[in-house]
Structures are given as C-alpha cells and as structure tokens.
Motif scaffolding. Structure first.
Motif, PDB file in Angstrom:
ATOM      1  N   THR A   1       0.857  -1.084  -0.050  1.00  9.35           N
ATOM      2  CA  THR A   1      -0.113   0.079   0.163  1.00  9.35           C
ATOM      3  C   THR A   1       0.872   1.092  -0.091  1.00  9.35           C
ATOM      4  O   THR A   1       1.909   1.244   0.913  1.00  9.35           O
ATOM      5  N   THR A   2       0.613   2.095  -0.895  1.00 13.33           N
ATOM      6  CA  THR A   2       1.233   3.352  -1.006  1.00 13.33           C
ATOM      7  C   THR A   2       0.299   4.547  -0.925  1.00 13.33           C
ATOM      8  O   THR A   2      -0.912   4.236  -0.453  1.00 13.33           O
ATOM      9  N   ASN A   3       0.533   5.602  -1.233  1.00 15.53           N
ATOM     10  CA  ASN A   3      -0.462   6.703  -1.197  1.00 15.53           C
ATOM     11  C   ASN A   3      -0.666   7.542  -2.398  1.00 15.53           C
ATOM     12  O   ASN A   3       0.023   7.485  -3.250  1.00 15.53           O
TER      13      ASN A   3
ATOM     14  N   LYS B   1      -8.134   1.572  -4.814  1.00  8.17           N
ATOM     15  CA  LYS B   1      -7.974   2.833  -4.241  1.00  8.17           C
ATOM     16  C   LYS B   1      -9.193   3.089  -2.940  1.00  8.17           C
ATOM     17  O   LYS B   1     -10.222   2.976  -3.471  1.00  8.17           O
ATOM     18  N   ARG B   2      -8.653   3.327  -1.974  1.00  7.11           N
ATOM     19  CA  ARG B   2      -9.684   3.611  -0.855  1.00  7.11           C
ATOM     20  C   ARG B   2      -9.329   4.650   0.054  1.00  7.11           C
ATOM     21  O   ARG B   2      -8.358   4.963   0.207  1.00  7.11           O
TER      22      ARG B   2
ATOM     23  N   MET C   1      -3.527   3.551  -1.783  1.00  8.26           N
ATOM     24  CA  MET C   1      -3.486   2.704  -3.092  1.00  8.26           C
ATOM     25  C   MET C   1      -2.909   1.344  -2.836  1.00  8.26           C
ATOM     26  O   MET C   1      -1.811   1.323  -2.496  1.00  8.26           O
ATOM     27  N   ASP C   2      -3.812   0.221  -3.010  1.00  6.60           N
ATOM     28  CA  ASP C   2      -3.222  -1.045  -2.733  1.00  6.60           C
ATOM     29  C   ASP C   2      -3.036  -1.757  -4.066  1.00  6.60           C
ATOM     30  O   ASP C   2      -3.821  -1.596  -5.210  1.00  6.60           O
ATOM     31  N   TYR C   3      -1.708  -2.220  -4.031  1.00 10.60           N
ATOM     32  CA  TYR C   3      -1.185  -2.776  -5.285  1.00 10.60           C
ATOM     33  C   TYR C   3      -0.817  -4.079  -5.106  1.00 10.60           C
ATOM     34  O   TYR C   3      -0.674  -4.633  -3.759  1.00 10.60           O
ATOM     35  N   GLU C   4      -0.998  -5.218  -6.031  1.00  6.81           N
ATOM     36  CA  GLU C   4      -0.412  -6.498  -5.929  1.00  6.81           C
ATOM     37  C   GLU C   4       0.444  -6.863  -7.119  1.00  6.81           C
ATOM     38  O   GLU C   4       0.101  -6.527  -7.971  1.00  6.81           O
TER      39      GLU C   4
END
Length: 161
Positions: free
Chosen positions: A119-121, A141-142, A155-158
């Motif tokens: 998670t970044t922003n 995006k939450r 910002m959640d990435y995988e």
C-alpha cells in the motif's frame, strides 16, 4: 557506481530512520506524520537483526547506504506484504528504486508466496510508478483512515507470483 543489496546488520542502528527521514524530506508534513513509526521500525529491526536480515535489505552504492526495503512474510503462502521502501533523495530518479524493488520481488518469490501486496498513497506518484514498473497492478483506491490530509487516498497494489 557499484550497487549492492546488503544485510541490515552491515549498517548501524539508525540507518532505516535516517534513510526514511531523507527520502520524505520533500514534504515536512509526511515526515512529521510518520516520524514515530520510522523510529519504532528502526528500533525493532536493529533490536532483531535476525528478522531484519531475513526480511529486507539495505541498498548501498560504493558502500554508502542509499535506500532499503523490508517485508512481512507472516502470511506466506497467501501473500507477503512490503513495508517500508525508500531511496535517499540524492539518488531518486536514477532507477535505484526500481532495482531495489526488483531485487525484493526476486527474494520474496523464493518464499513461495502466491502474491506480494503493498500500500502506498495517492500523493506518492513516483512510488506508484515504481511498483507498476516491476509488474504490480492497482487493486483498489480506498479511504486512508490514518492520515488522509497528508497522504490522500490509500493505493493498494499486488503482484501475482
């Protein structure tokens, strides 16, 4: 310039904190918001070097620490979560962050995890680009419940391994 990915135990206590403080020096609000977290992370890793050396590394150029990355493997085989990941200001924009991240992906892949999450922003666009450059995809995006005024949306990435 010779890049090396070295153990945390090769560097003195305070290295994590100093690198994070420098990497976020472009925004005093972010630094102020996360400073206590950075100090806690540095204390934990340097008090538990067996964990630090197994779950991250320091990136050095010509012997000088310029960045680091660490991860949490406690949810293997489902996933590994990347924690702190930074490059010192002087070395940003020179692909060191991408090299550091790719090295971490390579090491994490050996743990037989199904995916890597991070998670970044919203305001850290270079970080978003860095994750995408090595194959991470934006999952969601939450709302950021910790510091939305400073960081914007989470910002959640995988990356599927």
């Amino acid at each position: 310039m010779g890049i090396v990915f070295d153990k945390f135990s090769s560097f003195s206590k305070g290295t994590m904190y100093e690198l994070l403080n420098d990497a976020y020096s472009f925004d005093e609000n972010m630094a102020r918001e996360w400073e206590s977290n950075w100090k806690e992370a540095d204390e934990f890793f340097y008090d538990n070097l067996h964990i630090a050396d197994a779950c991250g590394f320091v990136t050095a150029v010509d012997g000088k620490p310029i960045g680091f990355i660490c991860w949490d493997p406690r949810n293997v085989p489902e996933h590994v979560e990347i924690g702190h990941n930074c490059i010192a200001s002087e070395y940003k924009g020179q692909r060191f962050g991408q090299q550091q991240l790719q090295e971490a992906v390579n090491r994490i892949a050996k743990l037989d995890a199904k995916k890597i999450i991070v998670t970044t922003n919203e305001y850290l666009v270079p970080a978003q680009r860095n994750y995408m450059s090595v194959g991470f995809t934006l999952v969601q995006k939450r709302e950021n419940d910790q510091n939305p005024d400073v960081a914007g949306m989470a910002m959640d990435y995988e990356k599927i391994l």
